[in-house]
Design a protein around this motif. Sequence first.
Motif, PDB file in Angstrom:
ATOM      1  N   TYR A  17     -37.552  22.932   1.563  1.00 18.17           N
ATOM      2  CA  TYR A  17     -38.931  23.160   1.992  1.00 18.17           C
ATOM      3  C   TYR A  17     -39.831  22.034   1.495  1.00 18.17           C
ATOM      4  O   TYR A  17     -40.649  21.497   2.258  1.00 18.17           O
ATOM      5  N   THR A  74     -37.444  21.818   7.121  1.00 18.35           N
ATOM      6  CA  THR A  74     -37.775  23.234   7.312  1.00 18.35           C
ATOM      7  C   THR A  74     -36.608  24.060   7.828  1.00 18.35           C
ATOM      8  O   THR A  74     -36.364  25.175   7.355  1.00 18.35           O
ATOM      9  N   ALA A 115     -40.937  32.860   0.333  1.00 15.91           N
ATOM     10  CA  ALA A 115     -40.645  31.443   0.596  1.00 15.91           C
ATOM     11  C   ALA A 115     -40.131  31.268   2.023  1.00 15.91           C
ATOM     12  O   ALA A 115     -40.472  30.289   2.706  1.00 15.91           O
ATOM     13  N   ASP A 166     -43.080  31.338   4.227  1.00 19.60           N
ATOM     14  CA  ASP A 166     -43.772  30.042   4.182  1.00 19.60           C
ATOM     15  C   ASP A 166     -43.084  29.017   5.077  1.00 19.60           C
ATOM     16  O   ASP A 166     -43.741  28.206   5.737  1.00 19.60           O
ATOM     17  N   VAL A 173     -43.996  29.632   8.566  1.00 19.02           N
ATOM     18  CA  VAL A 173     -45.360  29.137   8.815  1.00 19.02           C
ATOM     19  C   VAL A 173     -45.308  27.648   9.123  1.00 19.02           C
ATOM     20  O   VAL A 173     -45.910  27.161  10.092  1.00 19.02           O
ATOM     21  N   LYS A 174     -44.569  26.913   8.309  1.00 20.02           N
ATOM     22  CA  LYS A 174     -44.437  25.467   8.509  1.00 20.02           C
ATOM     23  C   LYS A 174     -43.768  25.159   9.846  1.00 20.02           C
ATOM     24  O   LYS A 174     -44.094  24.164  10.516  1.00 20.02           O
ATOM     25  N   LYS A 212     -45.754  31.915  13.410  1.00 22.62           N
ATOM     26  CA  LYS A 212     -46.659  32.683  12.545  1.00 22.62           C
ATOM     27  C   LYS A 212     -46.403  34.181  12.603  1.00 22.62           C
ATOM     28  O   LYS A 212     -46.542  34.876  11.595  1.00 22.62           O
ATOM     29  N   ALA A 258     -43.612  34.905  10.389  1.00 19.85           N
ATOM     30  CA  ALA A 258     -44.040  34.742   9.002  1.00 19.85           C
ATOM     31  C   ALA A 258     -44.798  35.969   8.504  1.00 19.85           C
ATOM     32  O   ALA A 258     -44.583  36.412   7.372  1.00 19.85           O
ATOM     33  N   PHE A 266     -43.860  38.129   5.215  1.00 15.40           N
ATOM     34  CA  PHE A 266     -44.787  38.301   4.094  1.00 15.40           C
ATOM     35  C   PHE A 266     -44.967  39.786   3.765  1.00 15.40           C
ATOM     36  O   PHE A 266     -45.004  40.179   2.588  1.00 15.40           O
ATOM     37  N   LYS A 298     -51.653  36.345   2.211  1.00 11.33           N
ATOM     38  CA  LYS A 298     -51.135  35.302   3.099  1.00 11.33           C
ATOM     39  C   LYS A 298     -50.969  35.841   4.520  1.00 11.33           C
ATOM     40  O   LYS A 298     -51.287  35.151   5.502  1.00 11.33           O
TER      41      LYS A 298
END
Length: 233
Positions: A117, A122, A147, A150, A153-154, A158, A161, A165, A191
């Motif tokens: 990461y 990714t 993680a 995250d 997200v990268k 979304k 993600a 989360f 988040k």
Amino acid sequence: MAKKQNKKVSDEAIGLDVTLNKSEAFIEKHFKTILIALAVIIAVVAGIFIYRNHRNNVEKEAVVAIAKSQEAFAANQFEQALNGDGATQKGFLKIINDYSGTQTANLAKYYAGLCYYNLDKTDDAIKMLEGFDPQDDMLVSPAAKGALADAYVKKGDKEKAIGLFLEAAKMADKRSEGGVNNSIAPLFMKKAAAIYEDLKQNEKALELYQQIKTRTASELSAEMDKYIERLTK
């Protein structure tokens, strides 16, 4: 009367002798099979004992091996942490391979995912973090799930993600003492709420901010008023 009793005793003795002879004949006939069966039982018991001791020794060896990679990770030397130094440090990837099946190898997957990461790899991060097997702990496993979120997200996913989360938050709640993790779970919830805002799903974001605020012991709860106010104007 005495003759009858003596005859009875004699008959019983004969019967017992016959029974013993039959037993001896059975043992003699099946002696090899019995020995093999005993040998198998002993081998199985000994094998389990040896296996357990071997696994313990392997685990101890893995714990020693991972220490230097953890030091490199802490120093932000992510490439070295992953691949080792070519000398005394194995690196997380080699630890995963050499000590497969151990808890330490599983932990190395988490670290390797974080390394990837931070190196902006990714897809490799996602692959490694998805390979991590969650354990019954209150910190590492929820953190690994966070993680992974995250990383998504990268990657730009979304919606995926958000789900991760929220899973991480539930995991932290479930595994922490008293059912509430006052630092980790609200962080993941915040988040997720921020992504909801970014996606213009303000009602869902507001719901999460309000849930965080109700956690009176949370350090983040005092900060929620400004987020709630922003979404309720």
